[in-house]
Design an enzyme around this catalytic site. Structure first.
Site, PDB file in Angstrom:
ATOM      1  N   LYS A 190       0.846  -1.168   0.026  1.00 35.47           N
ATOM      2  CA  LYS A 190      -0.059  -0.069   0.032  1.00 35.47           C
ATOM      3  C   LYS A 190       0.775   1.280   0.055  1.00 35.47           C
ATOM      4  O   LYS A 190       1.581   1.476   1.083  1.00 35.47           O
ATOM      5  CB  LYS A 190      -0.878  -0.025   1.261  1.00 35.47           C
ATOM      6  N   GLU A 264      10.741   0.765   9.857  1.00 40.58           N
ATOM      7  CA  GLU A 264      11.681   1.909   9.429  1.00 40.58           C
ATOM      8  C   GLU A 264      11.115   3.035   9.499  1.00 40.58           C
ATOM      9  O   GLU A 264      10.053   3.390   9.145  1.00 40.58           O
ATOM     10  CB  GLU A 264      12.151   1.955   7.952  1.00 40.58           C
ATOM     11  N   CYS A 298      13.759  10.779   5.626  1.00 40.06           N
ATOM     12  CA  CYS A 298      13.919  10.388   7.193  1.00 40.06           C
ATOM     13  C   CYS A 298      15.425  10.367   7.675  1.00 40.06           C
ATOM     14  O   CYS A 298      15.384  10.538   9.014  1.00 40.06           O
ATOM     15  CB  CYS A 298      13.498   8.821   7.501  1.00 40.06           C
ATOM     16  N   GLU A 396      10.923  15.598  14.943  1.00 40.66           N
ATOM     17  CA  GLU A 396      11.233  15.436  13.500  1.00 40.66           C
ATOM     18  C   GLU A 396      10.134  16.401  12.972  1.00 40.66           C
ATOM     19  O   GLU A 396       9.188  16.353  12.984  1.00 40.66           O
ATOM     20  CB  GLU A 396      10.919  13.986  13.295  1.00 40.66           C
TER      21      GLU A 396
END
Ligand code: NAP
Ligand code: MG
Length: 486
Positions: A190, A264, A298, A396
């Site tokens: 997906k 991850e 990331c 983040e």
């Protein structure tokens, strides 16, 4: 070089990439059992170009029943064909996928930039070729698994449920699908809701490659579809790349089920510049590390640490370099920084810009940077004089925003670099190999780049420590999550 340092003011004429060759359908269905099928949900959602806010296509929204149909297709394909094929035969199909990605790379690059907002230079020179390389690399392993795991009995896992984010849509699909197929598993994948189009183009290419039906299924939808994949009893292995928050939900859902899982997740990398570093090269690396791909990375080098004795020089050169960055139309070949992926993400980044200012930090944005009136854009930004306790340092942001801290000793910078919930990557800039080796053993990060940044290769493993997740993708290590060994 800035106008200050060169005396020149380079103006580039627009150089837009042609887009007429990129075929995007008005409406996309779900790719299940080798065919595009209408969703049982009967629902569709619009996918847009974040650079213009125009609708590109309508895409099927999978519900639980659609997920179930995809899982059944993957399970049947596993039992009927895929687990019975030899490694060499699997490899032929995977090589075929790699080659069609290469053949159609121009179209894929344009669609990636149209749907995701990333500069065409990135999608053309990095995302698409690296995606093809992943398929080539893992095709090579398919008939050599006995060498990867000597003296072991190697079994495929079964059906892999794979969920990916919006920042590297095709590349993340390649990271997930290639090792799964090479090791004899079938797949339900997906893509993220905001960037489904290159995954759907990949589905078309996979159809062209005559893969046995159901070996790869690609379904589009929202978080609920992802959750249904994770919870489905036929899913033997969950591979997730995305936010730490969703990663935690998935880990809880999988606990006690015996499903294999790799996560991850987020990152907040330290990029560390020592006084003996090649400063000009380091400045290029800093820019590449955080402004590349709008900071939607990331492993972006989002926390810069500069040794105090060179901090003024580095900051001055960094500001001058930022004056030359071109922010704008992702399809223009001169563009360095394209569009932010979604309105939601732009709002998140802008809220962090406010937080940084309210935390009392000095903000710098190039004064010659004019943003397009339409679409989602953000200026490259520095927060100078940041401290470990600032939220912009700890959290983040996932945008073109760099915090700058200074340090005096190695011990101090190691302590600060590691004092964060994440541990995905780091960068070190120094003339001394001994310093690099000292740091690579002490930085709690899955990847440490030395005198370079954001370098990727299918042969190298990638993955995190702490809240950045677990398991490795890429390289020999990337095979392990897709096999059972005894
Ligand atoms: P996200 O919201 O976690 O979404 C990632 C994927 O998970 C999307 O396909 C999403 O679907 C789906 N999803 C959402 N809720 C779910 C649930 N409850 N169960 C199962 N799946 C669910 O992350 P994102 O905002 O797309 O991506 C940005 C994040 O990804 C950042 O934190 C970044 O650091 C991380 N990232 C990590 C790596 C790495 O290798 N470590 C690489 C790239 C990105 P929807 O699209 O419909 O929300
Ligand atoms: Mg999301």
């Amino acid at each position: 070089m800035s106008t200050e340092t060169t005396g020149f003011n380079w103006e580039y004429a627009p150089a837009p990439e042609a887009i007429d060759h990129a075929k995007i359908k008005k409406q996309y269905e779900l790719f299940i059992n080798g065919e595009f099928v209408k969703p049982l949900s009967k629902k569709y959602f619009e996918t847009i170009n974040p650079a213009t806010e125009q609708v590109l296509s309508k895409v099927a929204e999978a519900n639980e029943k659609d997920v179930h149909a995809a899982m059944i297709a993957a399970k049947n394909a596993y039992d009927k064909y895929w687990k019975k094929l030899s490694g060499a035969d699997r490899a032929k199909y995977i090589y075929r996928i790699a080659r069609v990605i290469q053949e159609r790379s121009r179209e894929l690059a344009v669609i990636e930039s149209l749907n995701g907002g990333k500069a065409i230079r990135e999608s053309r020179d990095f995302d698409i070729p690296t995606a093809a390389n992943h398929f080539f690399y893992y095709a090579g392993w398919a008939d050599k698994l006995a060498y990867a795991f000597p003296n072991k009995k190697i079994e495929s896992v079964g059906v892999a449920a794979q969920i990916i984010p919006w920042n590297f849509p095709l590349l993340m699909a390649a990271w997930k699908i290639a090792p799964a197929l090479a090791t004899g598993n079938t797949v339900v994948l997906k893509p993220a809701e905001s960037t489904p189009l290159t995954a759907l183009k990949l589905a078309e290419l996979i159809q062209d490659c005559d893969l046995p039906p159901g070996v790869v299924n690609i379904i589009t939808g929202f978080g609920a579809a992802g959750a249904a994949m994770v919870n489905h009893p036929l899913a033997n292995k969950i591979a997730f790349t995305g936010s730490t928050d969703v990663g935690k939900i998935i880990q809880k859902a999988v606990a006690g089920t015996g499903k294999k899982i790799t996560l991850e997740l987020g990152g907040k990398a330290a990029n560390i510049v020592f006084e003996d570093a090649p400063i000009n090269q380091a400045v290029e690396g800093i820019v590449n590390g955080i402004f590349f791909n709008q900071g939607h990375v990331c492993c972006a080098g989002s926390r810069l640490f500069i040794q105090e004795s060179v901090s003024e020089e580095v900051i001055q050169k960094l500001k001058a370099r930022m004056q030359t960055l071109i922010v704008g139309n992702p399809l223009d070949k001169n563009t360095d920084i394209g569009a932010i992926n979604s309105k939601e993400q732009l709002e998140k980044i802008n809220s962090y810009l406010k937080i940084g200012v309210n935390e009392g930090l000095e903000i710098y944005q190039p004064d010659n940077c004019n943003l397009p009136k339409q679409g989602f854009y953000c200026k490259p930004t520095l927060f100078i004089g940041a401290a470990q306790s600032n939220r912009v340092v700890q959290e983040e942001i996932f945008g073109p925003v760099l915090t700058i801290q200074t340090f005096r000793t190695i011990e101090e910078v190691i302590e600060k670099a590691n004092n964060i919930p994440y541990g995905l990557s780091a960068g070190v800039w120094t003339d001394k190999g001994s310093k690099i080796f000292n740091l690579t053993t002490k930085l709690r990060a899955g990847v440490v780049w030395a005198n370079t940044y954001n370098k990727f290769d299918p042969t190298s493993p990638f993955g995190g420590y702490k809240e950045s997740g677990f398991g490795r993708e890429g390289g020999l290590h990337g095979l392990a999550p897709y096999v059972n060994l005894s």
